[in-house]
Design a protein around this motif. Structure first.
Motif, PDB file in Angstrom:
ATOM      1  N   VAL A  44       0.836  -1.208   0.000  1.00 21.48           N
ATOM      2  CA  VAL A  44       0.000   0.000   0.000  1.00 21.48           C
ATOM      3  C   VAL A  44       0.869   1.256   0.000  1.00 21.48           C
ATOM      4  O   VAL A  44       0.602   2.209  -0.744  1.00 21.48           O
ATOM      5  CB  VAL A  44      -0.969  -0.014   1.197  1.00 21.48           C
ATOM      6  CG1 VAL A  44      -1.631   1.334   1.392  1.00 21.48           C
ATOM      7  CG2 VAL A  44      -2.024  -1.080   1.003  1.00 21.48           C
ATOM      8  N   GLY A  45       1.924   1.282   0.806  1.00 19.72           N
ATOM      9  CA  GLY A  45       2.824   2.438   0.828  1.00 19.72           C
ATOM     10  C   GLY A  45       3.509   2.645  -0.508  1.00 19.72           C
ATOM     11  O   GLY A  45       3.647   3.787  -0.973  1.00 19.72           O
ATOM     12  N   ALA A  46       3.937   1.556  -1.140  1.00 17.00           N
ATOM     13  CA  ALA A  46       4.584   1.667  -2.452  1.00 17.00           C
ATOM     14  C   ALA A  46       3.600   2.177  -3.502  1.00 17.00           C
ATOM     15  O   ALA A  46       3.957   3.014  -4.353  1.00 17.00           O
ATOM     16  CB  ALA A  46       5.166   0.319  -2.868  1.00 17.00           C
ATOM     17  N   TYR A  63       1.738   6.455  -7.008  1.00 15.20           N
ATOM     18  CA  TYR A  63       0.658   7.322  -7.479  1.00 15.20           C
ATOM     19  C   TYR A  63       1.045   8.793  -7.335  1.00 15.20           C
ATOM     20  O   TYR A  63       0.765   9.601  -8.216  1.00 15.20           O
ATOM     21  CB  TYR A  63      -0.635   7.041  -6.707  1.00 15.20           C
ATOM     22  CG  TYR A  63      -1.784   7.898  -7.155  1.00 15.20           C
ATOM     23  CD1 TYR A  63      -2.496   7.584  -8.298  1.00 15.20           C
ATOM     24  CD2 TYR A  63      -2.134   9.044  -6.447  1.00 15.20           C
ATOM     25  CE1 TYR A  63      -3.545   8.367  -8.727  1.00 15.20           C
ATOM     26  CE2 TYR A  63      -3.180   9.848  -6.872  1.00 15.20           C
ATOM     27  CZ  TYR A  63      -3.876   9.501  -8.000  1.00 15.20           C
ATOM     28  OH  TYR A  63      -4.908  10.294  -8.434  1.00 15.20           O
ATOM     29  N   CYS A  64       1.694   9.130  -6.230  1.00 18.41           N
ATOM     30  CA  CYS A  64       2.131  10.511  -6.011  1.00 18.41           C
ATOM     31  C   CYS A  64       3.153  10.932  -7.063  1.00 18.41           C
ATOM     32  O   CYS A  64       3.116  12.050  -7.563  1.00 18.41           O
ATOM     33  CB  CYS A  64       2.703  10.666  -4.614  1.00 18.41           C
ATOM     34  SG  CYS A  64       3.320  12.306  -4.246  1.00 18.41           S
ATOM     35  N   VAL A  65       4.064  10.039  -7.422  1.00 13.94           N
ATOM     36  CA  VAL A  65       5.087  10.357  -8.412  1.00 13.94           C
ATOM     37  C   VAL A  65       4.483  10.454  -9.808  1.00 13.94           C
ATOM     38  O   VAL A  65       4.790  11.375 -10.571  1.00 13.94           O
ATOM     39  CB  VAL A  65       6.218   9.308  -8.365  1.00 13.94           C
ATOM     40  CG1 VAL A  65       7.148   9.442  -9.556  1.00 13.94           C
ATOM     41  CG2 VAL A  65       6.998   9.436  -7.069  1.00 13.94           C
ATOM     42  N   LEU A  66       3.594   9.514 -10.160  1.00 15.32           N
ATOM     43  CA  LEU A  66       3.066   9.455 -11.521  1.00 15.32           C
ATOM     44  C   LEU A  66       1.919  10.438 -11.771  1.00 15.32           C
ATOM     45  O   LEU A  66       1.884  11.099 -12.802  1.00 15.32           O
ATOM     46  CB  LEU A  66       2.595   8.032 -11.833  1.00 15.32           C
ATOM     47  CG  LEU A  66       3.693   6.974 -11.853  1.00 15.32           C
ATOM     48  CD1 LEU A  66       3.084   5.581 -12.060  1.00 15.32           C
ATOM     49  CD2 LEU A  66       4.712   7.266 -12.927  1.00 15.32           C
ATOM     50  N   ALA A  67       0.987  10.527 -10.840  1.00 14.91           N
ATOM     51  CA  ALA A  67      -0.222  11.328 -11.082  1.00 14.91           C
ATOM     52  C   ALA A  67      -0.132  12.721 -10.485  1.00 14.91           C
ATOM     53  O   ALA A  67      -0.953  13.571 -10.790  1.00 14.91           O
ATOM     54  CB  ALA A  67      -1.440  10.603 -10.528  1.00 14.91           C
ATOM     55  N   GLY A  68       0.811  12.945  -9.636  1.00 15.90           N
ATOM     56  CA  GLY A  68       0.929  14.256  -9.006  1.00 15.90           C
ATOM     57  C   GLY A  68       0.431  14.227  -7.573  1.00 15.90           C
ATOM     58  O   GLY A  68      -0.231  13.285  -7.142  1.00 15.90           O
ATOM     59  N   PHE A 116      -1.857  13.079   0.610  1.00 15.37           N
ATOM     60  CA  PHE A 116      -0.796  12.093   0.399  1.00 15.37           C
ATOM     61  C   PHE A 116       0.020  11.903   1.667  1.00 15.37           C
ATOM     62  O   PHE A 116       0.293  10.769   2.070  1.00 15.37           O
ATOM     63  CB  PHE A 116       0.123  12.524  -0.748  1.00 15.37           C
ATOM     64  CG  PHE A 116       1.428  11.782  -0.763  1.00 15.37           C
ATOM     65  CD1 PHE A 116       1.477  10.451  -1.134  1.00 15.37           C
ATOM     66  CD2 PHE A 116       2.609  12.413  -0.383  1.00 15.37           C
ATOM     67  CE1 PHE A 116       2.669   9.747  -1.127  1.00 15.37           C
ATOM     68  CE2 PHE A 116       3.804  11.724  -0.380  1.00 15.37           C
ATOM     69  CZ  PHE A 116       3.830  10.384  -0.759  1.00 15.37           C
ATOM     70  N   LEU A 117       0.397  13.006   2.305  1.00 11.83           N
ATOM     71  CA  LEU A 117       1.188  12.889   3.532  1.00 11.83           C
ATOM     72  C   LEU A 117       0.424  12.146   4.619  1.00 11.83           C
ATOM     73  O   LEU A 117       0.991  11.339   5.348  1.00 11.83           O
ATOM     74  CB  LEU A 117       1.593  14.273   4.039  1.00 11.83           C
ATOM     75  CG  LEU A 117       2.741  14.943   3.302  1.00 11.83           C
ATOM     76  CD1 LEU A 117       3.028  16.302   3.934  1.00 11.83           C
ATOM     77  CD2 LEU A 117       3.977  14.083   3.343  1.00 11.83           C
TER      78      LEU A 117
END
Length: 153
Positions: free
Chosen positions: A77-79, A84-89, A96-97
């Motif tokens: 889940v963390g990965a 998702y944060c890296v790819l979708a923004g 996210f945090l």
């Protein structure tokens, strides 16, 4: 006139190769000699991992295996959240945090629960019963998620 070879160096070279050839034929030297076969190394790693897996399956309690599955789920889940944060923004960055810190915090709490319940040496946690450790885990998880939900806004 052609240069003369050093006779002592030539005999030393031949005797050292003869010694190596003789050492390779003895069974003791063959057992001590490192393997040069690259496929042999892969099978030895397979055997090591197979022994670790069979020992884990035989010796680990069912409760500890369940905690380990939960830990693997938290890592996945963390990965996924990070990917998702890296790819979708990360537009709602506090969301996210909050989600990522909830995953990491829950992982830390689950590791603590695993250490307290799976220790075979009771000198580490002599007064903590598994029921008490689980109750602490639940209370701390509730507090963690309360703060994470409040952080989202």
């Amino acid at each position: 006139m052609a240069p003369k070879k050093n006779a002592a160096a030539a005999t030393a070279a031949t005797t050292s190769t003869e010694r190596q050839a003789a050492a390779q034929t003895t069974p003791i030297a063959a057992a001590k000699r490192p393997s040069t076969n690259t496929t042999g190394d892969a099978t030895s790693w397979d055997v090591v991992f197979q022994n670790i897996y069979t020992h884990y399956v035989k010796e680990t309690a069912q409760r500890t295996k369940l905690i380990d599955v939960f830990l693997a789920f938290l890592v996945v889940v963390g990965a996924l959240q990070f990917a998702y944060c890296v790819l979708a923004g990360n537009y709602p960055f506090n969301a996210f945090l909050s989600g990522f810190s909830a995953t990491v915090g829950q992982f830390v709490l689950a590791i603590s629960l695993r250490i307290q319940t799976a220790s075979t040496d009771k000198s580490e946690f002599p007064s903590v019963s598994p029921e008490r450790a689980f109750a602490d885990f639940v209370v701390c998880s509730l507090i963690l998620h309360f703060f994470c939900i409040n952080f989202i806004n």
